[in-house]
Structures are given as structure tokens and as C-alpha cells.
Design an enzyme around this catalytic site. Structure first.
Site, PDB file in Angstrom:
ATOM      1  N   ASN A  29     -65.541 -86.027 -42.264  1.00 43.72           N
ATOM      2  CA  ASN A  29     -65.970 -85.442 -43.527  1.00 43.72           C
ATOM      3  C   ASN A  29     -66.859 -84.229 -43.242  1.00 43.72           C
ATOM      4  OD1 ASN A  29     -67.685 -84.900 -45.781  1.00 43.72           O
ATOM      5  ND2 ASN A  29     -67.067 -86.828 -46.702  1.00 43.72           N
ATOM      6  N   ASP A  62     -68.249 -82.145 -45.506  1.00 44.03           N
ATOM      7  CA  ASP A  62     -69.040 -81.704 -46.671  1.00 44.03           C
ATOM      8  C   ASP A  62     -70.354 -81.037 -46.287  1.00 44.03           C
ATOM      9  OD1 ASP A  62     -67.150 -82.887 -48.302  1.00 44.03           O
ATOM     10  OD2 ASP A  62     -68.384 -84.621 -48.816  1.00 44.03           O
ATOM     11  N   HIS A  63     -71.019 -81.623 -45.284  1.00 45.57           N
ATOM     12  CA  HIS A  63     -72.393 -81.156 -45.055  1.00 45.57           C
ATOM     13  C   HIS A  63     -72.487 -79.860 -44.253  1.00 45.57           C
ATOM     14  CE1 HIS A  63     -73.810 -84.258 -47.470  1.00 45.57           C
ATOM     15  NE2 HIS A  63     -73.273 -85.212 -46.734  1.00 45.57           N
ATOM     16  N   ARG A  76     -78.228 -71.266 -48.174  1.00 41.86           N
ATOM     17  CA  ARG A  76     -78.558 -69.848 -48.131  1.00 41.86           C
ATOM     18  C   ARG A  76     -77.625 -68.982 -48.968  1.00 41.86           C
ATOM     19  NH1 ARG A  76     -82.301 -67.976 -44.253  1.00 41.86           N
ATOM     20  NH2 ARG A  76     -83.958 -69.484 -44.505  1.00 41.86           N
ATOM     21  N   HIS A 109     -65.168 -83.749 -50.199  1.00 37.84           N
ATOM     22  CA  HIS A 109     -65.500 -84.271 -51.522  1.00 37.84           C
ATOM     23  C   HIS A 109     -65.901 -83.099 -52.396  1.00 37.84           C
ATOM     24  CE1 HIS A 109     -68.075 -87.410 -53.976  1.00 37.84           C
ATOM     25  NE2 HIS A 109     -67.222 -86.742 -54.729  1.00 37.84           N
ATOM     26  N   ARG A 167     -67.413 -82.257 -55.476  1.00 35.75           N
ATOM     27  CA  ARG A 167     -68.201 -82.916 -56.518  1.00 35.75           C
ATOM     28  C   ARG A 167     -68.255 -82.063 -57.771  1.00 35.75           C
ATOM     29  NH1 ARG A 167     -71.775 -87.257 -54.385  1.00 35.75           N
ATOM     30  NH2 ARG A 167     -72.682 -87.192 -56.461  1.00 35.75           N
ATOM     31  N   ARG A 212     -72.028 -79.195 -55.110  1.00 36.47           N
ATOM     32  CA  ARG A 212     -73.229 -79.048 -54.271  1.00 36.47           C
ATOM     33  C   ARG A 212     -72.887 -78.776 -52.818  1.00 36.47           C
ATOM     34  NH1 ARG A 212     -75.457 -85.182 -54.350  1.00 36.47           N
ATOM     35  NH2 ARG A 212     -75.251 -84.842 -56.571  1.00 36.47           N
ATOM     36  N   HIS A 213     -71.692 -79.185 -52.391  1.00 34.76           N
ATOM     37  CA  HIS A 213     -71.309 -78.820 -51.024  1.00 34.76           C
ATOM     38  C   HIS A 213     -69.935 -78.126 -51.037  1.00 34.76           C
ATOM     39  CE1 HIS A 213     -69.848 -82.950 -51.364  1.00 34.76           C
ATOM     40  NE2 HIS A 213     -71.032 -83.476 -51.138  1.00 34.76           N
ATOM     41  N   GLU A 217     -61.866 -86.575 -51.595  1.00 29.53           N
ATOM     42  CA  GLU A 217     -62.630 -87.558 -52.362  1.00 29.53           C
ATOM     43  C   GLU A 217     -62.882 -86.950 -53.732  1.00 29.53           C
ATOM     44  OE1 GLU A 217     -66.168 -88.367 -50.198  1.00 29.53           O
ATOM     45  OE2 GLU A 217     -65.106 -89.368 -48.582  1.00 29.53           O
ATOM     46  N   THR A 224     -72.630 -90.787 -52.499  1.00 29.95           N
ATOM     47  CA  THR A 224     -71.899 -91.776 -53.288  1.00 29.95           C
ATOM     48  C   THR A 224     -72.564 -93.136 -53.102  1.00 29.95           C
ATOM     49  OG1 THR A 224     -69.943 -90.494 -52.737  1.00 29.95           O
ATOM     50  CG2 THR A 224     -69.588 -92.616 -53.797  1.00 29.95           C
ATOM     51  N   GLU A 254     -60.698 -98.055 -49.476  1.00 31.59           N
ATOM     52  CA  GLU A 254     -61.725 -97.732 -48.479  1.00 31.59           C
ATOM     53  C   GLU A 254     -62.931 -98.609 -48.777  1.00 31.59           C
ATOM     54  OE1 GLU A 254     -62.217 -93.723 -47.242  1.00 31.59           O
ATOM     55  OE2 GLU A 254     -64.393 -93.939 -47.011  1.00 31.59           O
ATOM     56  N   HIS A 259     -68.851 -94.734 -44.895  1.00 27.75           N
ATOM     57  CA  HIS A 259     -70.129 -94.400 -45.518  1.00 27.75           C
ATOM     58  C   HIS A 259     -71.282 -94.827 -44.623  1.00 27.75           C
ATOM     59  CE1 HIS A 259     -73.076 -93.196 -48.436  1.00 27.75           C
ATOM     60  NE2 HIS A 259     -72.094 -92.591 -49.054  1.00 27.75           N
ATOM     61  N   GLY A 260     -72.007 -93.808 -44.189  1.00 27.05           N
ATOM     62  CA  GLY A 260     -73.235 -94.048 -43.440  1.00 27.05           C
ATOM     63  C   GLY A 260     -73.034 -94.401 -41.978  1.00 27.05           C
ATOM     64  N   GLY A 306     -69.012 -88.644 -41.997  1.00 26.69           N
ATOM     65  CA  GLY A 306     -69.440 -87.261 -42.147  1.00 26.69           C
ATOM     66  C   GLY A 306     -70.863 -86.996 -41.730  1.00 26.69           C
ATOM     67  N   HIS A 307     -71.815 -87.511 -42.506  1.00 22.10           N
ATOM     68  CA  HIS A 307     -73.207 -87.105 -42.379  1.00 22.10           C
ATOM     69  C   HIS A 307     -73.746 -87.264 -40.960  1.00 22.10           C
ATOM     70  CE1 HIS A 307     -77.615 -87.535 -42.833  1.00 22.10           C
ATOM     71  NE2 HIS A 307     -77.446 -86.551 -43.692  1.00 22.10           N
TER      72      HIS A 307
HETATM   73  N1  PXP Z   1     -66.191 -92.335 -47.587  1.00 26.81           N
HETATM   74  C1  PXP Z   1     -66.496 -92.009 -48.863  1.00 26.81           C
HETATM   75  C2  PXP Z   1     -65.629 -92.508 -49.954  1.00 26.81           C
HETATM   76  C3  PXP Z   1     -67.593 -91.161 -49.149  1.00 26.81           C
HETATM   77  O1  PXP Z   1     -67.885 -90.836 -50.422  1.00 26.81           O
HETATM   78  C4  PXP Z   1     -68.336 -90.640 -48.083  1.00 26.81           C
HETATM   79  C5  PXP Z   1     -69.455 -89.692 -48.346  1.00 26.81           C
HETATM   80  O2  PXP Z   1     -68.951 -88.518 -48.884  1.00 26.81           O
HETATM   81  C6  PXP Z   1     -67.969 -91.013 -46.768  1.00 26.81           C
HETATM   82  C7  PXP Z   1     -66.913 -91.873 -46.565  1.00 26.81           C
HETATM   83  C8  PXP Z   1     -68.702 -90.485 -45.580  1.00 26.81           C
HETATM   84  O3  PXP Z   1     -70.001 -90.958 -45.594  1.00 26.81           O
HETATM   85  P1  PXP Z   1     -71.037 -90.360 -44.556  1.00 26.81           P
HETATM   86  O4  PXP Z   1     -71.153 -88.913 -44.844  1.00 26.81           O
HETATM   87  O5  PXP Z   1     -72.275 -91.138 -44.848  1.00 26.81           O
HETATM   88  O6  PXP Z   1     -70.488 -90.637 -43.182  1.00 26.81           O
END
Ligand code: PXP
Length: 252
Positions: A11, A13-14, A22, A47, A49, A53-54, A74, A105, A155, A198-199, A220-221
Site C-alpha cells: 500500500n 498511500d503514505h 508540501r 486507497h 479516500r 488526504r493521500h 480500497e 480505517t 480481507e 492493517h497495521g 502499507g504504513h
Molecule cells: N488493508 C486495508 C483494507 C486498509 O484499509 C489498509 C490501510 O489503508 C491496509 C490494509 C494497510 O494497513 P497499513 O497501512 O496499516 O499496513
């Protein structure tokens, strides 16, 4: 006997979060998609949104142009996102809950409560040839409703498991892992493909990737945070290796 390899969806996004801080064009999420591909990712997750935001609308085409990997979009269950997804036609779409005020999320999509709202999104995306995934809490009721909705993929939300691990609550973390295992087995029994995410971090991905029914992890994060220190390619490769080791590919 090793399990089948599990796919890693990165992912990005970040990368866009940092760019947007910036307002310019750097760092470019499309470049991150290409690098993730070069480092062994199996898919790119983004994602879009409601508040942009990203990831922003223009990123959709840029990411597709930069990487040949399948894209997992997403998206919230809104008409705006559905129109965008139907025009974009990603390989996969993961339906997620979305609240403006949340940082990320928080919690899965409650498909049991929202069945009638979610149903047309599943149908219309499937009709367009998009593989639909529902981001749900790991429990049997949500899995059963996902099957009733005709979703080919769920998921499982791993956020609670990760939080409990980092809180040092081993007992509760193991209970949550047992829920993930149970939901994964239940889904696979019903013919649903199981993804998780997630996470997840290097330290927590192994237990989830070791669940035999899990076929894909979306992360992702943590990868992007690590990339600040070791570079994106190294961070993706290490995550890929942790997943492979958990599934019995120790020499990978
Ligand atoms: N899966 C889903 C459905 C999510 O919404 C996210 C966060 O955008 C992730 C996975 C990835 O989560 P993380 O960025 O915490 O790894």
C-alpha cells in the site's frame, strides 16, 4: 511441506501523504509503485479516500502507468467511489468503511449490518470484472454474510491483533490470532479467498502469514516508515522475506 506463497500487496498511500504535506509532486507514489514491483511486491494497493488526504484522482492513472502489477483499490461504499472504480477498473476493489474523522480505517466493514447497502456495490463491481474484497472483522458472522453477498474475497482486519501484540497483552493477542485463524478457515470452507491486513509489521506479519488459508497480505504504513531508514526496496524485500519464512520458504 511449505504452504503456497502468499502475495504481498504494498500500500503506497503514505508516499502520497508525505507528498501532500508540501503540496508538490515529491515523493511520487507512482515511483514507489515501480520500486515496490522491482522489490518483489505482487500487487499495489491504493486507497482513494473521500477527502483525498493521500492518494488523489490523478494518481490512479500514474500508478497504473508506472507498474504492471495488479492494482487493488480500497474504496468506501459511496456512489462517487463506485463511479471512479467502474471507470478505472482495477484488478481488485476492497470495500472499506470510511469516516472522515478517523486517522486510518478503523474496524472492518460491518457487512452484517450494512448488507443491503453493500450488496449493489458488490454486484456492480463484479459485473465490471473487478474482483471484490470485503474488509471485515475476523468473525464467522461477517464471513457468512460476505458469502451471502457473493464476495469472492474477504480481507481480515489484523489491526486489533497488532495493537494487542504491541500492548504486550500476549493472552489477548493469541485470542485475536485464534479469531483470525477461525475466520480464515471458515471463509476458505465457504470458497472465499482470504486476505489479511492493517497495521502489520516485521514482528507481527509472521503469525498472520502462517495462517494457511491467507493468500494475500496488504501492508502499507510500516513498510513506508521503514523505507525512511532502509529504503523502499529493502523494506519491501524484508517484508516479502518475513512472509515467505512464515510459509516455510526459509531460503527465499
Ligand atoms: N488493508 C486495508 C483494507 C486498509 O484499509 C489498509 C490501510 O489503508 C491496509 C490494509 C494497510 O494497513 P497499513 O497501512 O496499516 O499496513
Amino acid at each position: 511441506m511449505p504452504l503456497e506463497r502468499a502475495r504481498l500487496g504494498v500500500n503506497i498511500d503514505h508516499v502520497a501523504t508525505i507528498r501532500n504535506a508540501r503540496g508538490g509532486g515529491h515523493p511520487d507514489p507512482a515511483r514507489a509503485a515501480a520500486m515496490a514491483q522491482a522489490a518483489g511486491a505482487d500487487g499495489i494497493t491504493i486507497h482513494l479516500r473521500e477527502d483525498r488526504r493521500h492518494i488523489r484522482d490523478a494518481d490512479l492513472a500514474a500508478v497504473r502507468a508506472a507498474a504492471t502489477l495488479p492494482i487493488n483499490l480500497e474504496m468506501a461504499t459511496t456512489e462517487e467511489m463506485l463511479d471512479i472504480a467502474l471507470a478505472y477498473r482495477p484488478a481488485a476493489a476492497c470495500l472499506v468503511p470510511e469516516r472522515r474523522e478517523e486517522r486510518t480505517t478503523e474496524g472492518g466493514l460491518d457487512v452484517a449490518r450494512l448488507h443491503n447497502h453493500v450488496a449493489p456495490f458488490v454486484t456492480r463491481l463484479k459485473e465490471a470484472g473487478v474482483r471484490v474484497s470485503l474488509f471485515i472483522e475476523p468473525n464467522r458472522v461477517q464471513v457468512a454474510v460476505a458469502e451471502a453477498l457473493g464476495a469472492p474475497v474477504v480481507e481480515l482486519h489484523t489491526g486489533r491483533y497488532v495493537e494487542l501484540c504491541f500492548a504486550g497483552d500476549r493472552v489477548a493477542a493469541d485470542e485475536e490470532l485464534a479469531r483470525l485463524r477461525d475466520a480464515a478457515a471458515e471463509g476458505a470452507k465457504r470458497g472465499i479467498e482470504i486476505h489479511a491486513g492493517h497495521g502489520l509489521t516485521y514482528d507481527t506479519v509472521g503469525a498472520v502469514a502462517g495462517i494457511p488459508e491467507v493468500r494475500e497480505l496488504n501492508i502499507g504504513h510500516f513498510i513506508m516508515g521503514e523505507a525512511l531508514f532502509v529504503g523502499l526496496e529493502a523494506a519491501v524485500r524484508r517484508m516479502r522475506r518475513e512472509i515467505d519464512i512464515a510459509r516455510g520458504f526459509s531460503a527465499a
